[in-house]
Motif scaffolding. Structure first.
Motif, PDB file in Angstrom:
ATOM      1  N   LYS A 180       2.416   1.435  -3.545  1.00  0.00           N
ATOM      2  CA  LYS A 180       1.165   2.215  -4.200  1.00  0.00           C
ATOM      3  C   LYS A 180       1.077   4.156  -3.721  1.00  0.00           C
ATOM      4  O   LYS A 180       0.778   4.183  -4.832  1.00  0.00           O
ATOM      5  CB  LYS A 180       0.404   1.218  -4.109  1.00  0.00           C
ATOM      6  CG  LYS A 180       0.070   0.015  -4.866  1.00  0.00           C
ATOM      7  CD  LYS A 180      -1.370  -0.957  -4.663  1.00  0.00           C
ATOM      8  CE  LYS A 180      -0.749  -1.602  -5.495  1.00  0.00           C
ATOM      9  NZ  LYS A 180      -1.467  -3.220  -5.163  1.00  0.00           N
ATOM     10  N   GLN A 181       1.322   4.083  -3.145  1.00  0.00           N
ATOM     11  CA  GLN A 181       0.531   5.539  -2.312  1.00  0.00           C
ATOM     12  C   GLN A 181       1.910   6.549  -2.699  1.00  0.00           C
ATOM     13  O   GLN A 181       1.714   7.838  -3.182  1.00  0.00           O
ATOM     14  CB  GLN A 181       0.832   5.623  -1.121  1.00  0.00           C
ATOM     15  CG  GLN A 181      -0.027   5.642   0.061  1.00  0.00           C
ATOM     16  CD  GLN A 181      -0.263   5.697   1.334  1.00  0.00           C
ATOM     17  OE1 GLN A 181       0.347   5.617   1.916  1.00  0.00           O
ATOM     18  NE2 GLN A 181      -1.849   5.983   1.269  1.00  0.00           N
ATOM     19  N   LYS A 182       2.993   5.976  -3.168  1.00  0.00           N
ATOM     20  CA  LYS A 182       4.389   6.700  -3.536  1.00  0.00           C
ATOM     21  C   LYS A 182       4.068   6.811  -5.368  1.00  0.00           C
ATOM     22  O   LYS A 182       5.253   7.029  -6.219  1.00  0.00           O
ATOM     23  CB  LYS A 182       5.649   6.742  -3.380  1.00  0.00           C
ATOM     24  CG  LYS A 182       5.724   6.505  -1.754  1.00  0.00           C
ATOM     25  CD  LYS A 182       6.956   5.476  -1.307  1.00  0.00           C
ATOM     26  CE  LYS A 182       8.215   7.056  -1.425  1.00  0.00           C
ATOM     27  NZ  LYS A 182       9.076   7.810  -0.549  1.00  0.00           N
ATOM     28  N   HIS A 220       0.850  -1.200  -0.431  1.00  0.00           N
ATOM     29  CA  HIS A 220      -0.313  -0.082   0.268  1.00  0.00           C
ATOM     30  C   HIS A 220       0.854   1.274  -0.331  1.00  0.00           C
ATOM     31  O   HIS A 220       0.308   2.387  -1.116  1.00  0.00           O
ATOM     32  CB  HIS A 220      -1.116  -0.050   1.391  1.00  0.00           C
ATOM     33  CG  HIS A 220      -2.012   1.196   0.918  1.00  0.00           C
ATOM     34  ND1 HIS A 220      -2.776   1.722   0.896  1.00  0.00           N
ATOM     35  CD2 HIS A 220      -1.899   2.403   2.262  1.00  0.00           C
ATOM     36  CE1 HIS A 220      -3.575   2.097   0.643  1.00  0.00           C
ATOM     37  NE2 HIS A 220      -2.701   3.087   1.752  1.00  0.00           N
ATOM     38  N   ALA A 221       1.863   1.138   1.187  1.00  0.00           N
ATOM     39  CA  ALA A 221       3.057   2.476   0.980  1.00  0.00           C
ATOM     40  C   ALA A 221       3.614   2.358  -0.672  1.00  0.00           C
ATOM     41  O   ALA A 221       3.557   3.973  -0.878  1.00  0.00           O
ATOM     42  CB  ALA A 221       3.778   2.641   2.400  1.00  0.00           C
TER      43      ALA A 221
END
Length: 162
Positions: free
Chosen positions: A141-143, A138-139
Protein backbone atom coordinates in the motif's frame (compact mmCIF):
# COMPACT_ATOMS: atom_id res chain seq x y z
CA UNK A 1 7.27 -20.94 -38.67
CA UNK A 2 8.04 -18.44 -35.87
CA UNK A 3 8.49 -21.30 -33.38
CA UNK A 4 10.82 -23.03 -35.84
CA UNK A 5 12.93 -19.88 -36.17
CA UNK A 6 13.12 -19.52 -32.38
CA UNK A 7 14.05 -23.22 -32.05
CA UNK A 8 16.92 -22.87 -34.53
CA UNK A 9 18.27 -19.69 -32.93
CA UNK A 10 17.89 -20.89 -29.33
CA UNK A 11 19.68 -24.19 -30.03
CA UNK A 12 22.35 -22.73 -32.31
CA UNK A 13 21.41 -24.98 -35.22
CA UNK A 14 22.02 -24.58 -38.91
CA UNK A 15 18.81 -23.94 -40.82
CA UNK A 16 19.02 -27.33 -42.53
CA UNK A 17 19.14 -29.06 -39.11
CA UNK A 18 15.74 -27.69 -38.07
CA UNK A 19 13.20 -30.43 -37.27
CA UNK A 20 10.80 -31.06 -40.17
CA UNK A 21 7.75 -30.36 -37.99
CA UNK A 22 8.54 -26.63 -38.33
CA UNK A 23 8.46 -26.76 -42.11
CA UNK A 24 11.13 -26.72 -44.81
CA UNK A 25 14.45 -25.27 -43.66
CA UNK A 26 14.56 -22.96 -46.67
CA UNK A 27 11.21 -21.43 -45.67
CA UNK A 28 12.44 -20.85 -42.11
CA UNK A 29 15.61 -19.22 -43.38
CA UNK A 30 13.82 -17.01 -45.92
CA UNK A 31 11.21 -15.85 -43.41
CA UNK A 32 13.90 -15.04 -40.86
CA UNK A 33 15.91 -12.99 -43.36
CA UNK A 34 12.82 -11.21 -44.67
CA UNK A 35 11.49 -10.51 -41.17
CA UNK A 36 14.89 -9.22 -40.03
CA UNK A 37 15.16 -6.82 -42.95
CA UNK A 38 11.66 -5.50 -42.27
CA UNK A 39 12.44 -5.05 -38.54
CA UNK A 40 9.78 -7.53 -37.42
CA UNK A 41 12.00 -9.28 -34.87
CA UNK A 42 13.37 -5.98 -33.54
CA UNK A 43 9.80 -4.82 -32.85
CA UNK A 44 8.85 -8.14 -31.24
CA UNK A 45 11.89 -8.20 -28.95
CA UNK A 46 11.67 -4.53 -28.01
CA UNK A 47 8.00 -4.99 -27.09
CA UNK A 48 8.81 -8.09 -25.01
CA UNK A 49 11.55 -6.26 -23.13
CA UNK A 50 9.86 -2.88 -22.82
CA UNK A 51 9.75 -1.32 -19.41
CA UNK A 52 6.19 -0.05 -19.50
CA UNK A 53 4.44 0.13 -16.17
CA UNK A 54 2.54 -3.10 -15.68
CA UNK A 55 -1.06 -2.81 -14.50
CA UNK A 56 -1.13 -6.12 -12.66
CA UNK A 57 1.69 -8.09 -11.07
CA UNK A 58 1.59 -11.71 -9.96
CA UNK A 59 3.80 -13.28 -7.32
CA UNK A 60 4.45 -16.94 -6.60
CA UNK A 61 7.20 -19.40 -5.74
CA UNK A 62 8.14 -22.97 -6.51
CA UNK A 63 10.45 -25.55 -4.98
CA UNK A 64 13.52 -26.68 -6.91
CA UNK A 65 14.85 -30.07 -5.89
CA UNK A 66 18.53 -30.78 -6.55
CA UNK A 67 19.73 -34.29 -7.29
CA UNK A 68 22.00 -35.62 -4.54
CA UNK A 69 24.37 -37.09 -7.13
CA UNK A 70 25.20 -33.59 -8.39
CA UNK A 71 26.92 -32.54 -5.18
CA UNK A 72 28.90 -35.73 -4.38
CA UNK A 73 29.39 -34.89 -0.72
CA UNK A 74 30.01 -31.19 -1.31
CA UNK A 75 28.44 -28.87 1.25
CA UNK A 76 26.36 -26.47 -0.76
CA UNK A 77 24.02 -23.58 -0.01
CA UNK A 78 21.29 -25.84 -1.43
CA UNK A 79 21.71 -28.29 1.43
CA UNK A 80 19.46 -27.32 4.31
CA UNK A 81 17.39 -29.03 7.00
CA UNK A 82 14.84 -30.36 4.51
CA UNK A 83 17.51 -31.77 2.22
CA UNK A 84 18.76 -30.55 -1.13
CA UNK A 85 16.28 -27.95 -2.24
CA UNK A 86 15.79 -24.28 -2.84
CA UNK A 87 12.89 -22.02 -3.63
CA UNK A 88 12.46 -19.72 -6.60
CA UNK A 89 10.29 -16.66 -5.96
CA UNK A 90 9.11 -14.69 -8.99
CA UNK A 91 7.13 -11.53 -9.68
CA UNK A 92 5.83 -11.18 -13.22
CA UNK A 93 3.28 -9.50 -15.46
CA UNK A 94 3.40 -11.45 -18.72
CA UNK A 95 7.15 -11.96 -18.27
CA UNK A 96 9.42 -12.40 -15.24
CA UNK A 97 10.31 -9.05 -13.68
CA UNK A 98 11.92 -9.98 -10.35
CA UNK A 99 13.33 -13.38 -9.38
CA UNK A 100 14.91 -14.54 -6.12
CA UNK A 101 16.48 -17.87 -5.17
CA UNK A 102 16.31 -18.77 -1.46
CA UNK A 103 16.74 -21.83 0.75
CA UNK A 104 13.81 -24.22 0.37
CA UNK A 105 12.35 -23.72 3.84
CA UNK A 106 11.90 -19.94 3.46
CA UNK A 107 8.26 -18.87 3.61
CA UNK A 108 6.61 -17.02 0.74
CA UNK A 109 6.06 -13.79 2.62
CA UNK A 110 9.70 -13.66 3.78
CA UNK A 111 10.85 -14.06 0.17
CA UNK A 112 8.37 -11.36 -0.88
CA UNK A 113 9.77 -9.04 1.78
CA UNK A 114 13.23 -9.44 0.24
CA UNK A 115 11.88 -8.59 -3.23
CA UNK A 116 9.96 -5.47 -2.12
CA UNK A 117 12.63 -2.91 -3.07
CA UNK A 118 12.81 -4.31 -6.62
CA UNK A 119 9.04 -4.33 -7.29
CA UNK A 120 8.05 -2.10 -10.21
CA UNK A 121 5.13 0.31 -9.93
CA UNK A 122 1.79 -1.33 -10.60
CA UNK A 123 -1.87 -1.04 -9.71
CA UNK A 124 -2.50 -4.54 -8.30
CA UNK A 125 -0.41 -7.46 -7.03
CA UNK A 126 -2.04 -10.90 -7.07
CA UNK A 127 -0.72 -13.58 -4.73
CA UNK A 128 -1.86 -16.68 -2.87
CA UNK A 129 -2.38 -17.16 0.88
CA UNK A 130 1.34 -17.63 1.46
CA UNK A 131 1.81 -13.88 0.96
CA UNK A 132 -0.78 -12.86 3.55
CA UNK A 133 1.09 -10.84 6.15
CA UNK A 134 0.28 -7.45 7.62
CA UNK A 135 3.79 -6.19 6.87
CA UNK A 136 3.63 -7.16 3.19
CA UNK A 137 0.14 -5.70 2.72
CA UNK A 138 1.19 -2.42 4.36
CA UNK A 139 4.41 -2.21 2.31
CA UNK A 140 2.48 -2.75 -0.93
CA UNK A 141 0.00 0.00 0.00
CA UNK A 142 2.90 2.36 0.70
CA UNK A 143 4.19 1.70 -2.82
CA UNK A 144 0.72 2.43 -4.23
CA UNK A 145 0.00 -1.21 -5.09
CA UNK A 146 -3.35 -2.74 -4.13
CA UNK A 147 -2.82 -6.26 -2.71
CA UNK A 148 -5.13 -8.95 -4.04
CA UNK A 149 -4.22 -11.70 -1.57
CA UNK A 150 -6.71 -13.99 0.18
CA UNK A 151 -6.47 -14.19 3.95
CA UNK A 152 -5.03 -17.25 5.60
CA UNK A 153 -7.54 -19.51 7.29
CA UNK A 154 -6.15 -18.74 10.75
CA UNK A 155 -6.75 -14.99 10.49
CA UNK A 156 -9.41 -14.00 13.00
CA UNK A 157 -10.66 -11.10 10.93
CA UNK A 158 -10.29 -11.87 7.20
CA UNK A 159 -9.03 -9.05 5.01
CA UNK A 160 -11.22 -8.40 1.94
CA UNK A 161 -9.52 -8.79 -1.42
CA UNK A 162 -10.48 -8.73 -5.07
Amino acid sequence: VIIGIIHVIRNGLRWRDAPRVYGPHKTLSNRFVRGSKMGVFDRIFSRLTSREQPGTLMIDSTHLKAAASLLKGDTSPLYRQGGLNSKLHAVCDARPLVMLLTPGQMSDHKGARMMLPALPKAEILIGDRGYDSNFFRHALKQKGIKPCIPSTRIRRKPVPYG
